[in-house]
Enzyme design. Structure first.
Site, PDB file in Angstrom:
ATOM      1  N   ASP A  46       0.820  -1.216   0.000  1.00 20.62           N
ATOM      2  CA  ASP A  46       0.000   0.000   0.000  1.00 20.62           C
ATOM      3  C   ASP A  46       0.853   1.266   0.000  1.00 20.62           C
ATOM      4  O   ASP A  46       0.406   2.334   0.396  1.00 20.62           O
ATOM      5  CB  ASP A  46      -0.958   0.010   1.197  1.00 20.62           C
ATOM      6  N   HIS A 250      24.695   4.941 -17.859  1.00 22.82           N
ATOM      7  CA  HIS A 250      23.543   5.179 -16.986  1.00 22.82           C
ATOM      8  C   HIS A 250      23.710   4.469 -15.645  1.00 22.82           C
ATOM      9  O   HIS A 250      22.755   3.916 -15.100  1.00 22.82           O
ATOM     10  CB  HIS A 250      22.248   4.742 -17.678  1.00 22.82           C
ATOM     11  N   ASP A 267      26.484  13.046 -13.003  1.00 23.81           N
ATOM     12  CA  ASP A 267      25.460  13.516 -13.937  1.00 23.81           C
ATOM     13  C   ASP A 267      24.199  13.713 -13.101  1.00 23.81           C
ATOM     14  O   ASP A 267      23.538  12.741 -12.717  1.00 23.81           O
ATOM     15  CB  ASP A 267      25.241  12.478 -15.035  1.00 23.81           C
ATOM     16  N   ASP A 278      20.197  19.633 -16.374  1.00 20.78           N
ATOM     17  CA  ASP A 278      20.889  18.378 -16.700  1.00 20.78           C
ATOM     18  C   ASP A 278      22.364  18.705 -16.885  1.00 20.78           C
ATOM     19  O   ASP A 278      22.758  19.254 -17.920  1.00 20.78           O
ATOM     20  CB  ASP A 278      20.280  17.776 -17.967  1.00 20.78           C
ATOM     21  N   HIS A 357      27.340   7.613 -27.755  1.00 21.71           N
ATOM     22  CA  HIS A 357      26.026   8.252 -27.683  1.00 21.71           C
ATOM     23  C   HIS A 357      26.016   9.560 -28.477  1.00 21.71           C
ATOM     24  O   HIS A 357      27.054  10.048 -28.929  1.00 21.71           O
ATOM     25  CB  HIS A 357      25.605   8.495 -26.227  1.00 21.71           C
ATOM     26  N   HIS A 361      20.334  16.540 -26.575  1.00 23.45           N
ATOM     27  CA  HIS A 361      18.895  16.302 -26.576  1.00 23.45           C
ATOM     28  C   HIS A 361      18.220  17.571 -26.091  1.00 23.45           C
ATOM     29  O   HIS A 361      18.820  18.398 -25.396  1.00 23.45           O
ATOM     30  CB  HIS A 361      18.522  15.093 -25.699  1.00 23.45           C
ATOM     31  N   HIS A 368      14.844  14.464 -21.005  1.00 21.16           N
ATOM     32  CA  HIS A 368      14.948  14.210 -22.449  1.00 21.16           C
ATOM     33  C   HIS A 368      13.637  14.732 -23.017  1.00 21.16           C
ATOM     34  O   HIS A 368      12.648  13.998 -23.128  1.00 21.16           O
ATOM     35  CB  HIS A 368      15.136  12.722 -22.741  1.00 21.16           C
ATOM     36  N   GLU A 397      26.820  17.330 -24.497  1.00 24.75           N
ATOM     37  CA  GLU A 397      27.405  16.387 -23.544  1.00 24.75           C
ATOM     38  C   GLU A 397      28.280  15.317 -24.189  1.00 24.75           C
ATOM     39  O   GLU A 397      27.943  14.125 -24.166  1.00 24.75           O
ATOM     40  CB  GLU A 397      26.297  15.725 -22.728  1.00 24.75           C
ATOM     41  N   TYR A 401      34.619   7.028 -22.801  1.00 25.79           N
ATOM     42  CA  TYR A 401      34.436   5.990 -21.797  1.00 25.79           C
ATOM     43  C   TYR A 401      35.286   4.785 -22.184  1.00 25.79           C
ATOM     44  O   TYR A 401      34.993   4.101 -23.170  1.00 25.79           O
ATOM     45  CB  TYR A 401      32.969   5.580 -21.713  1.00 25.79           C
ATOM     46  N   ARG A 418      32.692  12.682 -18.911  1.00 28.43           N
ATOM     47  CA  ARG A 418      31.617  13.354 -19.648  1.00 28.43           C
ATOM     48  C   ARG A 418      31.490  14.765 -19.091  1.00 28.43           C
ATOM     49  O   ARG A 418      31.612  14.973 -17.871  1.00 28.43           O
ATOM     50  CB  ARG A 418      30.283  12.620 -19.518  1.00 28.43           C
ATOM     51  N   GLU A 420      28.848  18.102 -19.473  1.00 30.48           N
ATOM     52  CA  GLU A 420      27.533  18.432 -20.032  1.00 30.48           C
ATOM     53  C   GLU A 420      27.049  19.781 -19.523  1.00 30.48           C
ATOM     54  O   GLU A 420      27.102  20.059 -18.322  1.00 30.48           O
ATOM     55  CB  GLU A 420      26.522  17.356 -19.637  1.00 30.48           C
TER      56      GLU A 420
END
Length: 451
Positions: A46, A250, A267, A278, A357, A361, A368, A397, A401, A418, A420
């Site tokens: 619940d 991710h 990130d 972002d 990648h 975006h 996104h 970004e 890697y 990275r 961004e």
């Protein structure tokens, strides 16, 4: 400091919501719009997951409650905007908090009329009557589909009485998403508040990210800063990846103990008033980059700077990605990560082993965010990318890697970087909205040395 609640219904917001609804109907033409709130999702037994409203629904209503339906129509003389909401219920509100209720939907949200959600089945057919088309997200919520389609069926049964029913159901994204792509002054103000909370979060993270600390301790500082600024939630689950975890795009487990000479890739962005930030920053937890780490970092930063400089009206997201790929491939060749020559490496996509990648975006209510990247002509998308226009916000970004088991020189194994930023397209070019969050390697080292 931000106001007590970023969801307060200030007059300017109420006016803007009404204008958005007017524009949607102007785009849609004769018909009726039926929007439904996001359902509540049960976490276990619940206990529910934290509630987050459907972005399209909030964009046109400002209502942050479940079990709600909005009807917008130009086929009714008096009820142009109608809300079906949960009624006030003192007992339930004792457990779950206050509801806007039927009266509040009119007084605070500017609805022409409002009714309890229990009356949807009875009243919706009347609003569908004589509307040639219906704007409705069919297939998103099966339980709501059943209720809306039942109302459509009842409307059709009245055809012998001279009542016409909608013969078309159109997805709202066709008309709402092009609007959401371009940010108003109010939306940019909300985004700036999200960015300020994000800036503070990244600064706090740099203070606590040291060898021996856990990734989740850094995550806790990020979330603390977001909430301190009144943000409802992170815009997405923070990625706090140290050492080899920085090479997982991710990664979200955030449970590793950081070690000497690790890079930490964070990130993370806040959400304020349903607008997102972002931002990614990568830095050495020990305070100084190793020589291989600095080599990789400089390649990524250079590619990002060139990509940001390319953002302007008329440029495309594909243009930006192409510039990024060229710069990052050239850098990979220079530091010995991949083999040249440059044109051959780009053509054969050797860079994809370490940069897999896209560069950008759209950013807005969703991290996104919605909005097309290509021009739609005829029956399907053309091969022509969409040119940027002032008012859109996108991320830049790039990253490199190198997994621990990658086929690469040993000194680069386990390095992930990275960087961004969030960039607003302006009439004359662009503006980096997150430029105040440090990213120059020398500046990062100075900040880390002062901890």
């Amino acid at each position: 400091m931000p106001p007590e609640s970023p969801l307060a219904f200030a007059p300017a917001l109420t006016t803007e919501l009404a204008e958005r609804r007017r524009v949607v109907m102007e785009r849609f033409g004769a018909g009726v719009v039926v929007l439904t709130s996001a359902p509540v999702h049960v976490r276990n037994h619940d206990v529910e997951h934290p509630y987050r409203q459907d972005s399209d629904f909030f964009y046109l209503t400002g209502l942050d409650e479940p079990e709600s339906v909005a009807v917008i129509t130009n086929r009714h003389a008096e009820h142009r905007y109608v809300l079906f909401v949960r009624p006030r219920d003192p007992e339930r509100e004792t457990w779950d908090g206050p509801r806007i209720g039927v009266d509040g939907a009119v007084k605070q949200l500017g609805a022409d009329a409002a009714f309890p959600i229990s009356e949807l089945a009875e009243r919706l057919p009347g609003y569908l009557a004589n509307a040639p088309r219906m704007l409705y997200a069919l297939g998103r919520d099966p339980s709501m589909d059943t209720r809306v389609l039942a109302a459509l069926h009842l409307t059709r049964r009245r055809q012998r009485m001279g009542v016409l029913a909608p013969t078309e159901i159109v997805d709202p994204s066709a008309h709402v998403h092009p609007m959401r792509l371009f940010k108003s002054a109010l939306e940019l103000d909300a985004m700036s508040r999200a960015i300020e909370a994000t800036r503070e979060g990244h600064a706090a993270a740099m203070r606590v990210a040291k060898p021996g600390a856990f990734e989740y301790e850094v995550e806790a500082e990020l979330v603390r800063a977001f909430r301190r600024h009144g943000c409802e939630r992170p815009a997405y689950e923070p990625i706090v990846g140290s050492g080899p975890n920085a090479t997982i795009l991710h990664y979200r487990k955030n449970d590793r103990r950081m070690e000497e000479n690790d890079l930490l890739l964070i990130d993370a962005g806040a959400e304020w008033g349903y607008q997102s930030a972002d931002v990614t920053r990568t830095f050495p937890v020990s305070g100084r980059f190793t020589k291989p780490q600095r080599a990789v970092y400089d390649v990524v930063l250079r590619a990002q700077e060139l990509a940001i400089a390319a953002v302007r009206p008329g440029a495309t997201v594909e243009d930006v990605h192409r510039i990024t790929v060229r710069a990052i491939t050239e850098g990979m060749i220079e530091i010995g990560l991949i083999e040249g020559p440059l044109e051959d490496a780009i053509e054969k996509e050797r860079y994809k082993a370490f940069y897999m990648h896209r560069t950008s975006h759209w950013l807005g209510m969703d991290v996104h965010d919605v909005g097309s990247y290509f021009v739609y002509e005829g029956e399907g998308p053309s091969t022509r990318p969409r040119g940027m226009e002032a008012g859109a916000v996108l991320t830049i970004e790039p990253g490199i890697y190198v997994a621990k088991d990658a086929k690469a020189p040993s000194e680069y194994l386990g390095i992930g970087v990275r960087i961004e930023d969030d960039v607003l397209v302006t009439e004359g070019g662009s503006r980096n909205l997150t430029a105040a969050i440090p990213k120059k390697a020398d500046e990062l080292e100075r900040i880390l040395a002062s901890r």
